[in-house]
Design a protein around this motif. Sequence first.
Motif, PDB file in Angstrom:
ATOM      1  N   ASP A 185       0.846  -1.199   0.000  1.00 49.23           N
ATOM      2  CA  ASP A 185       0.000   0.000   0.000  1.00 49.23           C
ATOM      3  C   ASP A 185       0.880   1.246   0.000  1.00 49.23           C
ATOM      4  N   SER A 230      -0.156   7.272  -3.120  1.00 47.79           N
ATOM      5  CA  SER A 230      -0.895   7.435  -4.369  1.00 47.79           C
ATOM      6  C   SER A 230      -0.967   8.903  -4.738  1.00 47.79           C
ATOM      7  N   ASN A 250      -4.779   9.692  -5.634  1.00 53.28           N
ATOM      8  CA  ASN A 250      -5.671   9.917  -4.493  1.00 53.28           C
ATOM      9  C   ASN A 250      -5.347  11.218  -3.770  1.00 53.28           C
ATOM     10  N   SER A 255      -2.426   6.916   0.600  1.00 57.03           N
ATOM     11  CA  SER A 255      -1.944   5.708  -0.063  1.00 57.03           C
ATOM     12  C   SER A 255      -2.988   5.225  -1.069  1.00 57.03           C
ATOM     13  N   GLU A 256      -2.683   4.090  -1.715  1.00 57.45           N
ATOM     14  CA  GLU A 256      -3.621   3.494  -2.668  1.00 57.45           C
ATOM     15  C   GLU A 256      -4.938   3.117  -1.978  1.00 57.45           C
ATOM     16  N   SER A 257      -4.868   2.711  -0.708  1.00 53.74           N
ATOM     17  CA  SER A 257      -6.077   2.341   0.030  1.00 53.74           C
ATOM     18  C   SER A 257      -6.752   3.557   0.659  1.00 53.74           C
ATOM     19  N   ALA A 317       6.813   3.140  -6.964  1.00 49.68           N
ATOM     20  CA  ALA A 317       5.551   3.870  -7.122  1.00 49.68           C
ATOM     21  C   ALA A 317       5.837   5.320  -7.498  1.00 49.68           C
TER      22      ALA A 317
END
Length: 216
Positions: free
Chosen positions: A61, A64, A67, A85-87, A149
Motif C-alpha cells: 500500500d 498514491s 488519491n 496511499s492506494e487504500s 511507485a
Amino acid sequence: MAVLNYVKSDRKVEEAFYNKTILAGDGWTYMLDPGQVLRIVDLGGNQAADTLFYNADNLADHYSAVNTIQQQGNVYLSTGSVLLSESRTELVKIIADTCGRHDTLGGACSAQSNTVRYSHDTLPMHNCRDTFMLQLSKYDSRFSKRDLAPNVNFFMNVPVTPDGGLTFADGVSSPGLYVEMQAINRTIVVISNCPQLNNPCNAYNPTPIQLLIWNN
C-alpha cells in the motif's frame, strides 16, 4: 492552480533526536511512527529530494499521487497537504513549509529517462530509480521492482502547461528552506537525494539535504 502556503516551524534543531546529512546521489530509508515529525532541509538550494512513502503495516500500500491530488484538488503539495496511499490511508501531513510548493508529477530520473531527456551517453549515470531499488531491497527483501511507485519531488518545480504538459523549470527553493511532515500512520519514507547532473534546475550541481526527526 499553484499552492503557495508558507508556514514556519517552531521546532528547534537541537531538540531533534535524529539529525543526518544525505549527500547528493545517496539514499535513505526510515520508518516513522504516528506523531513523529520529519523535516527535509534543502541545504544548497534547488535540490530535488525524490521521496517514496509506504504504509508500514501493508507494504503493498504505497503513496498514491492520484488519491492525494484528488483529495486536495491540487497537483502541488504544501502546508496542509495530506499524502494518501492506494487504500486512501493517511500517511503523512505537511505541517510546515518554507519553500511553498512541491512536485507530484515529474517522477524520478532513471537510466532510461536520462537517455530520452538528455543523450544516450547518460545511460550509465547514477539515477534515483536505482537508488530507490537499492534502498527498498536493503530495507525488506519482500520489496521488488513492482513496488516502485509514483514519488514526490520535494523542492522541485515542474509547472503544468496550459495544454497539460510538464516543464522542468528553474527551482523555487533556496538554501535553508525546508518542508516538515508529521506521520499519521506508521509510514516508511524512502528518499533518493537526486544526483542529476544534466538538469539546469540545480545549476548542474546537486547538493546535500539534511534530515531531522522529532517525536512530536
